[in-house]
Design a protein around this motif. Structure first.
Motif, PDB file in Angstrom:
ATOM      1  N   GLN A  14     101.451  35.358  54.948  1.00 37.55           N
ATOM      2  CA  GLN A  14     101.307  34.660  56.228  1.00 37.55           C
ATOM      3  C   GLN A  14     101.115  35.653  57.368  1.00 37.55           C
ATOM      4  OE1 GLN A  14     104.894  32.300  56.136  1.00 37.55           O
ATOM      5  NE2 GLN A  14     103.837  30.510  55.306  1.00 37.55           N
ATOM      6  N   LYS A  15     101.840  36.765  57.321  1.00 41.17           N
ATOM      7  CA  LYS A  15     101.701  37.802  58.348  1.00 41.17           C
ATOM      8  C   LYS A  15     100.291  38.383  58.305  1.00 41.17           C
ATOM      9  CE  LYS A  15     103.579  42.232  59.852  1.00 41.17           C
ATOM     10  NZ  LYS A  15     104.522  43.312  59.538  1.00 41.17           N
ATOM     11  N   MET A  16      99.793  38.648  57.091  1.00 41.26           N
ATOM     12  CA  MET A  16      98.454  39.195  56.940  1.00 41.26           C
ATOM     13  C   MET A  16      97.400  38.205  57.437  1.00 41.26           C
ATOM     14  SD  MET A  16      96.528  40.737  53.571  1.00 41.26           S
ATOM     15  CE  MET A  16      96.092  39.167  52.851  1.00 41.26           C
ATOM     16  N   GLN A  17      97.578  36.921  57.147  1.00 41.17           N
ATOM     17  CA  GLN A  17      96.637  35.899  57.614  1.00 41.17           C
ATOM     18  C   GLN A  17      96.601  35.867  59.137  1.00 41.17           C
ATOM     19  OE1 GLN A  17      98.255  32.511  55.478  1.00 41.17           O
ATOM     20  NE2 GLN A  17      96.451  32.439  54.155  1.00 41.17           N
ATOM     21  N   LYS A  18      97.758  35.967  59.751  1.00 44.34           N
ATOM     22  CA  LYS A  18      97.830  35.960  61.217  1.00 44.34           C
ATOM     23  C   LYS A  18      97.121  37.181  61.792  1.00 44.34           C
ATOM     24  CE  LYS A  18     100.946  35.874  65.121  1.00 44.34           C
ATOM     25  NZ  LYS A  18     102.254  36.240  65.620  1.00 44.34           N
ATOM     26  N   GLN A  19      97.361  38.350  61.193  1.00 43.26           N
ATOM     27  CA  GLN A  19      96.711  39.570  61.667  1.00 43.26           C
ATOM     28  C   GLN A  19      95.189  39.495  61.492  1.00 43.26           C
ATOM     29  OE1 GLN A  19      98.901  42.337  59.230  1.00 43.26           O
ATOM     30  NE2 GLN A  19     100.221  42.951  60.938  1.00 43.26           N
ATOM     31  N   MET A  20      94.740  38.943  60.377  1.00 43.37           N
ATOM     32  CA  MET A  20      93.297  38.788  60.156  1.00 43.37           C
ATOM     33  C   MET A  20      92.687  37.856  61.188  1.00 43.37           C
ATOM     34  SD  MET A  20      92.581  38.631  56.058  1.00 43.37           S
ATOM     35  CE  MET A  20      90.837  38.306  56.318  1.00 43.37           C
ATOM     36  N   ALA A  21      93.363  36.759  61.482  1.00 41.10           N
ATOM     37  CA  ALA A  21      92.857  35.809  62.473  1.00 41.10           C
ATOM     38  C   ALA A  21      92.756  36.477  63.841  1.00 41.10           C
ATOM     39  CB  ALA A  21      93.756  34.578  62.532  1.00 41.10           C
ATOM     40  N   GLU A  22      93.742  37.298  64.174  1.00 42.91           N
ATOM     41  CA  GLU A  22      93.712  38.004  65.457  1.00 42.91           C
ATOM     42  C   GLU A  22      92.543  38.979  65.511  1.00 42.91           C
ATOM     43  OE1 GLU A  22      97.627  39.729  65.624  1.00 42.91           O
ATOM     44  OE2 GLU A  22      98.569  37.838  66.232  1.00 42.91           O
ATOM     45  N   GLU A  23      92.319  39.711  64.421  1.00 41.28           N
ATOM     46  CA  GLU A  23      91.199  40.653  64.375  1.00 41.28           C
ATOM     47  C   GLU A  23      89.865  39.917  64.455  1.00 41.28           C
ATOM     48  OE1 GLU A  23      90.945  44.066  64.413  1.00 41.28           O
ATOM     49  OE2 GLU A  23      93.086  44.047  64.817  1.00 41.28           O
ATOM     50  N   GLN A  24      89.742  38.792  63.761  1.00 39.94           N
ATOM     51  CA  GLN A  24      88.509  38.011  63.811  1.00 39.94           C
ATOM     52  C   GLN A  24      88.239  37.532  65.232  1.00 39.94           C
ATOM     53  OE1 GLN A  24      89.438  35.207  60.657  1.00 39.94           O
ATOM     54  NE2 GLN A  24      87.854  36.099  59.372  1.00 39.94           N
ATOM     55  N   GLU A  25      89.267  37.135  65.943  1.00 40.36           N
ATOM     56  CA  GLU A  25      89.107  36.680  67.323  1.00 40.36           C
ATOM     57  C   GLU A  25      88.630  37.828  68.210  1.00 40.36           C
ATOM     58  OE1 GLU A  25      88.861  34.032  70.385  1.00 40.36           O
ATOM     59  OE2 GLU A  25      89.183  33.592  68.269  1.00 40.36           O
ATOM     60  N   LYS A  26      89.153  39.012  67.990  1.00 38.56           N
ATOM     61  CA  LYS A  26      88.748  40.183  68.780  1.00 38.56           C
ATOM     62  C   LYS A  26      87.274  40.521  68.566  1.00 38.56           C
ATOM     63  CE  LYS A  26      93.267  42.480  68.647  1.00 38.56           C
ATOM     64  NZ  LYS A  26      93.972  43.664  68.113  1.00 38.56           N
ATOM     65  N   LEU A  27      86.758  40.221  67.362  1.00 39.65           N
ATOM     66  CA  LEU A  27      85.372  40.559  67.049  1.00 39.65           C
ATOM     67  C   LEU A  27      84.377  39.895  67.999  1.00 39.65           C
ATOM     68  CD1 LEU A  27      85.315  40.507  63.154  1.00 39.65           C
ATOM     69  CD2 LEU A  27      84.961  42.487  64.630  1.00 39.65           C
ATOM     70  N   LYS A  28      84.725  38.738  68.535  1.00 42.77           N
ATOM     71  CA  LYS A  28      83.754  38.069  69.419  1.00 42.77           C
ATOM     72  C   LYS A  28      83.549  38.838  70.722  1.00 42.77           C
ATOM     73  CE  LYS A  28      86.497  34.810  72.051  1.00 42.77           C
ATOM     74  NZ  LYS A  28      86.905  33.466  72.261  1.00 42.77           N
ATOM     75  N   ASP A  29      84.486  39.722  71.053  1.00 42.10           N
ATOM     76  CA  ASP A  29      84.365  40.503  72.281  1.00 42.10           C
ATOM     77  C   ASP A  29      83.809  41.902  72.040  1.00 42.10           C
ATOM     78  OD1 ASP A  29      85.442  38.423  73.865  1.00 42.10           O
ATOM     79  OD2 ASP A  29      87.478  39.042  73.346  1.00 42.10           O
TER      80      ASP A  29
END
Length: 104
Positions: A14-29
């Motif tokens: 779950q921690k890894m999924q959250k971190q991946m989601a955060e990184e994916q969100e950063k990619l748009k910027d």
């Protein structure tokens, strides 16, 4: 004891999924730039593979040879999208390393 290990593993996932989601969100910027024709055409894309800007050097605009300009634009877009893929792999690869997931 087995249940405790399973719960711990689930928390880690779950921690890894959250971190991946955060990184994916950063990619748009995050931006990458693709070029063609010695930078006659430049295309900027974000880490989500969305083209956000196209710049064409006016010197390469020849009304008699629109096909060449189209080819340059296509090449620059493809160059930018390859770089966006590389950016995503760099950012997300640390989470998927060793998992053999398609696309990573």
């Amino acid at each position: 004891m087995m249940r405790g290990n399973m719960n711990n593993m689930m928390r880690q996932v779950q921690k890894m999924q959250k971190q991946m989601a955060e990184e994916q969100e950063k990619l748009k910027d995050e931006m990458v730039e693709g070029t063609a024709g010695g930078e006659a055409v430049k295309v900027k894309a974000n880490g989500h593979k969305q083209v956000v800007d196209v710049t064409i050097n006016p010197e390469v605009v020849d009304p008699e040879d629109v096909e060449m300009l189209e080819d340059l634009i296509l090449a620059a877009v493809n160059d930018a999208l390859v770089k966006a893929d590389e950016l995503a792999s760099q950012r997300l690869g640390k989470f998927t390393k060793g998992l053999n997931l398609p696309g990573f």
